[in-house]
Scaffold this motif. Sequence first.
Motif, PDB file in Angstrom:
ATOM      1  N   UNK A 347     -35.670  44.707 -31.529  1.00 35.02           N
ATOM      2  CA  UNK A 347     -37.048  44.793 -31.946  1.00 35.02           C
ATOM      3  C   UNK A 347     -37.505  46.235 -32.080  1.00 35.02           C
ATOM      4  N   UNK A 348     -38.211  46.177 -33.171  1.00 37.10           N
ATOM      5  CA  UNK A 348     -39.051  47.520 -33.467  1.00 37.10           C
ATOM      6  C   UNK A 348     -40.362  47.402 -32.957  1.00 37.10           C
ATOM      7  N   UNK A 349     -41.036  48.930 -33.076  1.00 33.92           N
ATOM      8  CA  UNK A 349     -42.499  48.732 -32.431  1.00 33.92           C
ATOM      9  C   UNK A 349     -43.307  49.049 -33.642  1.00 33.92           C
ATOM     10  N   UNK A 350     -44.640  48.119 -33.599  1.00 34.02           N
ATOM     11  CA  UNK A 350     -45.540  48.520 -34.592  1.00 34.02           C
ATOM     12  C   UNK A 350     -46.618  49.723 -33.679  1.00 34.02           C
ATOM     13  N   UNK A 351     -46.743  50.563 -34.561  1.00 35.68           N
ATOM     14  CA  UNK A 351     -47.832  51.574 -33.917  1.00 35.68           C
ATOM     15  C   UNK A 351     -49.045  51.753 -35.336  1.00 35.68           C
ATOM     16  N   UNK A 352     -49.887  52.900 -34.947  1.00 37.67           N
ATOM     17  CA  UNK A 352     -50.708  53.232 -35.965  1.00 37.67           C
ATOM     18  C   UNK A 352     -50.637  54.696 -36.347  1.00 37.67           C
ATOM     19  N   UNK A 353     -49.557  55.048 -35.972  1.00 38.83           N
ATOM     20  CA  UNK A 353     -49.017  56.457 -36.655  1.00 38.83           C
ATOM     21  C   UNK A 353     -48.359  56.532 -37.815  1.00 38.83           C
ATOM     22  N   UNK A 354     -48.565  57.185 -39.100  1.00 38.95           N
ATOM     23  CA  UNK A 354     -47.753  57.427 -39.854  1.00 38.95           C
ATOM     24  C   UNK A 354     -46.747  58.140 -39.710  1.00 38.95           C
ATOM     25  N   UNK A 355     -45.422  57.771 -39.647  1.00 37.39           N
ATOM     26  CA  UNK A 355     -44.275  58.471 -39.363  1.00 37.39           C
ATOM     27  C   UNK A 355     -43.160  58.493 -40.421  1.00 37.39           C
ATOM     28  N   UNK A 356     -43.462  57.831 -41.485  1.00 39.94           N
ATOM     29  CA  UNK A 356     -42.204  57.798 -42.432  1.00 39.94           C
ATOM     30  C   UNK A 356     -41.229  56.647 -42.175  1.00 39.94           C
ATOM     31  N   UNK A 357     -40.362  56.452 -43.011  1.00 35.97           N
ATOM     32  CA  UNK A 357     -38.962  55.850 -42.608  1.00 35.97           C
ATOM     33  C   UNK A 357     -38.224  56.721 -41.471  1.00 35.97           C
ATOM     34  N   UNK A 358     -37.931  55.844 -40.474  1.00 31.49           N
ATOM     35  CA  UNK A 358     -37.122  56.166 -39.326  1.00 31.49           C
ATOM     36  C   UNK A 358     -35.895  55.589 -39.138  1.00 31.49           C
ATOM     37  N   UNK A 359     -34.726  56.131 -38.576  1.00 31.65           N
ATOM     38  CA  UNK A 359     -33.585  55.578 -38.398  1.00 31.65           C
ATOM     39  C   UNK A 359     -33.086  55.756 -36.898  1.00 31.65           C
ATOM     40  N   UNK A 360     -32.420  54.721 -36.511  1.00 32.07           N
ATOM     41  CA  UNK A 360     -31.383  54.848 -35.189  1.00 32.07           C
ATOM     42  C   UNK A 360     -30.005  54.429 -35.471  1.00 32.07           C
ATOM     43  N   UNK A 361     -29.405  54.417 -34.310  1.00 28.64           N
ATOM     44  CA  UNK A 361     -27.868  53.883 -34.687  1.00 28.64           C
ATOM     45  C   UNK A 361     -27.371  52.758 -33.926  1.00 28.64           C
ATOM     46  N   UNK A 362     -26.598  51.830 -34.488  1.00 29.21           N
ATOM     47  CA  UNK A 362     -26.147  50.746 -33.838  1.00 29.21           C
ATOM     48  C   UNK A 362     -24.412  51.066 -33.944  1.00 29.21           C
ATOM     49  N   UNK A 363     -23.588  50.978 -32.838  1.00 29.30           N
ATOM     50  CA  UNK A 363     -22.411  51.393 -32.511  1.00 29.30           C
ATOM     51  C   UNK A 363     -21.397  50.294 -31.938  1.00 29.30           C
ATOM     52  N   UNK A 364     -20.434  50.114 -32.392  1.00 33.59           N
ATOM     53  CA  UNK A 364     -19.420  49.144 -32.048  1.00 33.59           C
ATOM     54  C   UNK A 364     -18.194  50.111 -31.076  1.00 33.59           C
ATOM     55  N   UNK A 365     -17.790  49.557 -30.158  1.00 30.42           N
ATOM     56  CA  UNK A 365     -16.715  50.112 -29.358  1.00 30.42           C
ATOM     57  C   UNK A 365     -16.275  49.137 -28.396  1.00 30.42           C
ATOM     58  N   UNK A 366     -14.994  49.535 -27.764  1.00 32.69           N
ATOM     59  CA  UNK A 366     -14.372  48.650 -26.745  1.00 32.69           C
ATOM     60  C   UNK A 366     -13.814  47.298 -27.273  1.00 32.69           C
ATOM     61  N   UNK A 367     -13.234  47.417 -28.476  1.00 28.39           N
ATOM     62  CA  UNK A 367     -12.659  46.262 -29.065  1.00 28.39           C
ATOM     63  C   UNK A 367     -11.202  45.584 -28.470  1.00 28.39           C
ATOM     64  N   UNK A 368     -11.191  44.617 -28.839  1.00 24.29           N
ATOM     65  CA  UNK A 368      -9.962  43.853 -27.953  1.00 24.29           C
ATOM     66  C   UNK A 368      -8.718  44.347 -28.550  1.00 24.29           C
ATOM     67  N   UNK A 369      -7.484  44.306 -27.665  1.00 19.05           N
ATOM     68  CA  UNK A 369      -6.112  44.679 -28.253  1.00 19.05           C
ATOM     69  C   UNK A 369      -5.885  44.038 -29.695  1.00 19.05           C
ATOM     70  N   UNK A 370      -5.282  44.595 -30.454  1.00 18.66           N
ATOM     71  CA  UNK A 370      -4.788  44.127 -31.923  1.00 18.66           C
ATOM     72  C   UNK A 370      -5.996  44.166 -32.760  1.00 18.66           C
ATOM     73  N   UNK A 371      -6.890  44.700 -32.494  1.00 19.65           N
ATOM     74  CA  UNK A 371      -8.133  45.046 -33.430  1.00 19.65           C
ATOM     75  C   UNK A 371      -8.538  46.525 -33.607  1.00 19.65           C
TER      76      UNK A 371
END
Length: 373
Positions: A347-371
């Motif tokens: 969920x992103x947050x709606x605010x009244x501040x002009x900030x331009x485009x913003x980014x954050x990171x989503x990461x995968x980890x700890x995958x099962x054996x055989x992958x």
Amino acid sequence: MPESHQIATVVKISGKAYLKTPDGKMTLLIVGDVLHEGEVVVTAIDGRVELDFGGGSFLVLPAEQTTLITAEIADSFALYNEDIIDEEPHIETIFEALGVQERSSGFTGGIGNDGNNFVRLERIAQVLAPARLETEGIETPDSVVFDVAFQSDDEDPTRSTPPNKPALPTIAVDDVSVDEDAGTATFTVRLSHAPAATVTFDYTTSGGSATAGADYDDASGTLTFAPRGPLTQTITVNITDDAIYEGNEQFFVNLSNIRGATILNTQGVGSIADNDTTSFSIGNVSISEGGLMTFTVTRTGDAEADQTVDFATSIEAGDNSELADFTGNSGTLTFASGVTSQTFTVQTTQDAIFEGSETFTATLSNNSAGSSI
């Protein structure tokens, strides 16, 4: 279950003879076979078998005779004339009374032909022919019984193995580890030392976590070690290379009906290392401020196994968002058999501040054996 006692070794065969084990299995008798208590020798119409009891004592079993190999004389098989068994038995008298038709010249008296005076025939019983049994009023049994024991002048008289007899070799089968794409797994069966007589054994495969027909081919057979032959034999099992991730699996090779050797190890473990993998990937997502972002995680490759992968959001180097710009999320995605994609939301947050485009990171980890990711 106690190991059966070894009584004699087959040293010569004319025609055909068969060995019947206590479990009812009938096999063709060959030179070098070691006979155990409770086994039955059956000679064919043209058969004749010579047995070596050790220490220079031999006996010939004539044609059309069924002989139970035993270390004890059952009461029902006792000699009808016990008087012929004395402190120092007269073998010729015994044979005459028992009606033995043929015998090796080596089976003569209390001292073996090799000059060793420690070998003495203690007791021998043979059921007479049916006609003679009827004459003596004795019921005809189903089999002929021999009982042979050996005695040393200076050792325990109850011992049933002649002194100085070579020890039997031990037999064992090795474990094997192979990759799934190896094609075959080869097990090695070993003897500890050269046998004095032929060693034979049967082998069969059985499944553990691996399945016959899908992961490996069932195999069975009989192998032989010759007295002056190699001390190793090999068993080859075909391995199946499939496209399904199953993890590492195991199956077994089992030895049985071992004759002429003592048991050290009768089960070899075959380990198959799976070479099938899957991969997880996650795509980028763009949305207007205040919206709910949905990330899709895709699994490619084998989709037969249950697998998992963890996910988490964060602000990494190069990102320009702040913690107030979205609600962080983390957890574990589970991919059941056949499932190729899963999703999670941020969920992103709606605010009244002009900030331009913003980014954050989503990461995968700890995958099962055989992958992989």
